[in-house]
Design a protein around this motif. Structure first.
Motif, mmCIF file in Angstrom:
data_model
loop_
_atom_site.group_PDB
_atom_site.id
_atom_site.type_symbol
_atom_site.label_atom_id
_atom_site.label_comp_id
_atom_site.label_asym_id
_atom_site.label_seq_id
_atom_site.Cartn_x
_atom_site.Cartn_y
_atom_site.Cartn_z
ATOM 1 N N LEU A 169 7.875 -7.670 -0.133
ATOM 2 C CA LEU A 169 7.375 -7.567 1.240
ATOM 3 C C LEU A 169 7.221 -6.126 1.698
ATOM 4 O O LEU A 169 6.300 -5.807 2.447
ATOM 5 C CB LEU A 169 8.313 -8.328 2.187
ATOM 6 N N SER A 170 8.109 -5.239 1.276
ATOM 7 C CA SER A 170 7.957 -3.840 1.683
ATOM 8 C C SER A 170 6.690 -3.252 1.082
ATOM 9 O O SER A 170 6.033 -2.399 1.699
ATOM 10 C CB SER A 170 9.177 -3.010 1.280
ATOM 11 N N ARG A 171 6.286 -3.713 -0.104
ATOM 12 C CA ARG A 171 5.052 -3.213 -0.719
ATOM 13 C C ARG A 171 3.811 -3.776 -0.044
ATOM 14 O O ARG A 171 2.906 -3.027 0.316
ATOM 15 C CB ARG A 171 5.043 -3.568 -2.218
ATOM 16 N N VAL A 172 3.767 -5.096 0.115
ATOM 17 C CA VAL A 172 2.555 -5.676 0.667
ATOM 18 C C VAL A 172 2.337 -5.252 2.120
ATOM 19 O O VAL A 172 1.194 -5.083 2.571
ATOM 20 C CB VAL A 172 2.575 -7.219 0.536
ATOM 21 N N LEU A 173 3.443 -5.040 2.864
ATOM 22 C CA LEU A 173 3.329 -4.650 4.273
ATOM 23 C C LEU A 173 3.456 -3.149 4.485
ATOM 24 O O LEU A 173 3.396 -2.671 5.626
ATOM 25 C CB LEU A 173 4.396 -5.375 5.100
ATOM 26 N N GLY A 174 3.644 -2.383 3.399
ATOM 27 C CA GLY A 174 3.711 -0.929 3.523
ATOM 28 C C GLY A 174 4.881 -0.447 4.346
ATOM 29 O O GLY A 174 4.758 0.531 5.100
ATOM 30 N N TRP A 175 6.048 -1.092 4.187
ATOM 31 C CA TRP A 175 7.223 -0.703 4.976
ATOM 32 C C TRP A 175 7.985 0.382 4.224
ATOM 33 O O TRP A 175 8.746 0.101 3.310
ATOM 34 C CB TRP A 175 8.103 -1.914 5.241
ATOM 35 N N GLY A 176 7.769 1.641 4.614
ATOM 36 C CA GLY A 176 8.340 2.774 3.910
ATOM 37 C C GLY A 176 9.593 3.343 4.540
ATOM 38 O O GLY A 176 10.033 4.437 4.158
ATOM 39 N N GLN A 177 10.182 2.620 5.498
ATOM 40 C CA GLN A 177 11.416 3.096 6.112
ATOM 41 C C GLN A 177 12.605 2.800 5.181
ATOM 42 O O GLN A 177 12.572 1.887 4.363
ATOM 43 C CB GLN A 177 11.632 2.424 7.463
ATOM 44 N N ALA A 183 18.906 -1.127 10.783
ATOM 45 C CA ALA A 183 17.822 -1.415 11.726
ATOM 46 C C ALA A 183 16.499 -1.575 10.994
ATOM 47 O O ALA A 183 15.672 -2.431 11.347
ATOM 48 C CB ALA A 183 17.722 -0.305 12.767
ATOM 49 N N HIS A 184 16.278 -0.775 9.947
ATOM 50 C CA HIS A 184 15.035 -0.873 9.181
ATOM 51 C C HIS A 184 14.996 -2.169 8.366
ATOM 52 O O HIS A 184 13.934 -2.777 8.214
ATOM 53 C CB HIS A 184 14.888 0.337 8.270
ATOM 54 N N GLU A 185 16.152 -2.577 7.848
ATOM 55 C CA GLU A 185 16.185 -3.844 7.116
ATOM 56 C C GLU A 185 15.950 -5.020 8.060
ATOM 57 O O GLU A 185 15.268 -5.986 7.702
ATOM 58 C CB GLU A 185 17.518 -4.004 6.389
ATOM 59 N N ARG A 186 16.502 -4.923 9.268
ATOM 60 C CA ARG A 186 16.260 -5.993 10.245
ATOM 61 C C ARG A 186 14.781 -6.084 10.608
ATOM 62 O O ARG A 186 14.246 -7.180 10.812
ATOM 63 C CB ARG A 186 17.102 -5.755 11.502
ATOM 64 N N SER A 187 14.102 -4.941 10.678
ATOM 65 C CA SER A 187 12.674 -4.946 10.984
ATOM 66 C C SER A 187 11.889 -5.662 9.891
ATOM 67 O O SER A 187 10.964 -6.439 10.170
ATOM 68 C CB SER A 187 12.156 -3.516 11.150
ATOM 69 N N LEU A 188 12.240 -5.415 8.641
ATOM 70 C CA LEU A 188 11.562 -6.089 7.539
ATOM 71 C C LEU A 188 11.866 -7.588 7.575
ATOM 72 O O LEU A 188 10.982 -8.417 7.306
ATOM 73 C CB LEU A 188 12.001 -5.491 6.204
ATOM 74 N N SER A 189 13.086 -7.953 7.923
ATOM 75 C CA SER A 189 13.438 -9.371 8.038
ATOM 76 C C SER A 189 12.617 -10.049 9.129
ATOM 77 O O SER A 189 12.179 -11.198 8.967
ATOM 78 C CB SER A 189 14.929 -9.519 8.340
ATOM 79 N N ALA A 190 12.391 -9.336 10.244
ATOM 80 C CA ALA A 190 11.574 -9.899 11.322
ATOM 81 C C ALA A 190 10.143 -10.122 10.858
ATOM 82 O O ALA A 190 9.522 -11.152 11.168
ATOM 83 C CB ALA A 190 11.605 -8.971 12.535
ATOM 84 N N ALA A 191 9.619 -9.175 10.084
ATOM 85 C CA ALA A 191 8.259 -9.326 9.547
ATOM 86 C C ALA A 191 8.195 -10.484 8.552
ATOM 87 O O ALA A 191 7.192 -11.205 8.491
ATOM 88 C CB ALA A 191 7.812 -8.029 8.883
ATOM 89 N N ALA A 192 9.269 -10.663 7.788
ATOM 90 C CA ALA A 192 9.315 -11.771 6.821
ATOM 91 C C ALA A 192 9.223 -13.114 7.538
ATOM 92 O O ALA A 192 8.604 -14.062 7.031
ATOM 93 C CB ALA A 192 10.599 -11.694 5.998
ATOM 94 N N GLU A 193 9.829 -13.221 8.711
ATOM 95 C CA GLU A 193 9.751 -14.459 9.477
ATOM 96 C C GLU A 193 8.334 -14.693 9.998
ATOM 97 O O GLU A 193 7.879 -15.841 10.097
ATOM 98 C CB GLU A 193 10.742 -14.409 10.642
ATOM 99 N N VAL A 194 7.626 -13.619 10.308
ATOM 100 C CA VAL A 194 6.270 -13.747 10.840
ATOM 101 C C VAL A 194 5.330 -14.374 9.816
ATOM 102 O O VAL A 194 4.466 -15.195 10.152
ATOM 103 C CB VAL A 194 5.733 -12.370 11.289
#
Length: 376
Positions: A169-177, A183-194
């Protein structure tokens, strides 16, 4: 649609807003493609995939934590033969569970597995709860494992978030934090739910697809981007640097430990001691661990010291630790006052110590390097 076309509106926003915008833009396509790909190209041969019984899924998820699929398959089958359901596991002695787990490592998983089975039986009537938030309250079940059970067995719309999924998910969504920051892991988790499928019925295939994608195509090094179902949607591929994702700067600090393994034999038996309930090898049976030569001489006494046979050191590699173990062998006679005196000194150090027949070792929970030593 090009990868970055719909991201431009989010560029002026903060990184979390941009991440969620990418997730919303890709939502319908990501889940639909992954479900279709998993049904055609994903893994379907694994023994825990035969049915959606929560006990089997739970057992496989615990075993697969930090352990390769190829290693788990044999253990999984043997566990089911010995403990076919949660009631059998809950009723078994912990030593039996640890003995069957021996060699799989991370033994706290086995202890939590046993405790969890008992809680499921005593507090839930032997039935696993159907929601991730309740599952995550059980011993040894973290959020990702709870999500896997809920998604596979009960079609709940909740995302797993293990190492493979973070990478995909960090690759497909370009999450480079930096994912070392909570807090950054929680942000990726929120995107995963979306990006979850709209229909719960797609959750088993979608969840398995995430696992399969991370294990077979979107690997840590040299990802197979050309055959990935998300290839044209992936920010990391568009940038031409998928290997830089995910970002995690905090490195695990490794330490080193050194012990002497006192290998006492008497006839066809070996002296074993049970480790404390906490720490490495908690609850397992092992040779006495002696800090140094001086302590060993004091333990066995001067009359036995001249008969000690020092063997080559063994390096036991753990996630956070390199443990050097030097076996020192001593054969003592069946009886005699000096033997009784030695046993009394050993009991003074560890009251649980006892002579165990070599023929019975398969019934005892031993660390993998000790089992290899005694059998080799």
């Amino acid at each position: 649609m090009t990868v970055l076309q719909d991201d431009r509106a989010a560029l002026s926003a903060g990184p979390e807003d941009a991440l969620l915008a990418r997730a919303r833009d890709r939502k319908p396509v990501l889940s639909a493609r992954l479900v279709a790909w998993q049904k055609q190209e994903g893994r379907h041969h694994l023994p825990w995939q035969q049915g959606r019984e929560p006990y089997r899924v739970w057992l496989s998820e615990i075993m697969l934590q930090q352990t390769q699929v190829s290693t788990v398959m044999g253990y999984f089958q043997r566990f089911l033969q010995r403990f076919p359901d949660v009631h059998a596991l809950a009723a078994a002695p912990l030593d039996d569970v640890l003995a069957l787990w021996s060699g799989l490592g991370y033994y706290s998983r086995a202890r939590n597995l046993h405790r969890c089975a008992q809680v499921v039986v005593t507090e839930h009537g032997g039935v696993f709860p159907g929601r991730a938030d309740v599952l995550s309250t059980l011993p040894g079940i973290g959020p990702s494992t709870a999500a896997a059970i809920a998604a596979f067995c009960f079609s709940e719309r909740v995302s797993i978030m293990d190492g493979n999924v973070r990478r995909v998910l960090s690759r497909v969504l370009g999450w480079g934090q930096d994912l070392s920051v909570k807090a950054h892991e929680r942000s990726l988790s929120a995107a995963a739910e979306v990006v979850l499928p709209v229909h719960g019925g797609d959750m088993p295939s979608y969840t398995q697809g995430l696992m399969d994608l991370g294990a077979t195509l979107c690997t840590l090094r040299k990802p197979a981007c050309l055959t990935c179902p998300w290839s044209d949607l992936c920010v990391a591929r568009e940038e031409g640097r998928p290997e830089v994702y995910p970002v995690k700067s905090r490195k695990l600090k490794r330490s080193q430990r050194d012990h002497i393994w006192l290998w006492l034999t008497r006839g066809d038996a070996v002296w074993l001691e049970q480790m404390p309930d906490k720490g490495v090898w908690a609850g397992l049976w092992t040779l006495p661990l002696i800090p140094d030569d001086a302590a060993m001489t004091e333990l066995v006494g001067p009359s036995w010291s001249a008969q000690l046979e020092r063997l080559p050191r063994i390096k036991h590699v753990l996630t956070h630790l390199d443990w050097w173990l030097t076996p020192v062998r001593l054969h003592v006679p069946e009886q005699g006052p000096s033997v009784q005196s030695l046993v009394e000194r050993l009991h003074a150090v560890n009251l649980s110590g006892r002579w165990v027949p070599l023929a019975d070792l398969s019934n005892w929970g031993l660390p993998a390097p000790l089992r290899r030593l005694l059998q080799g």
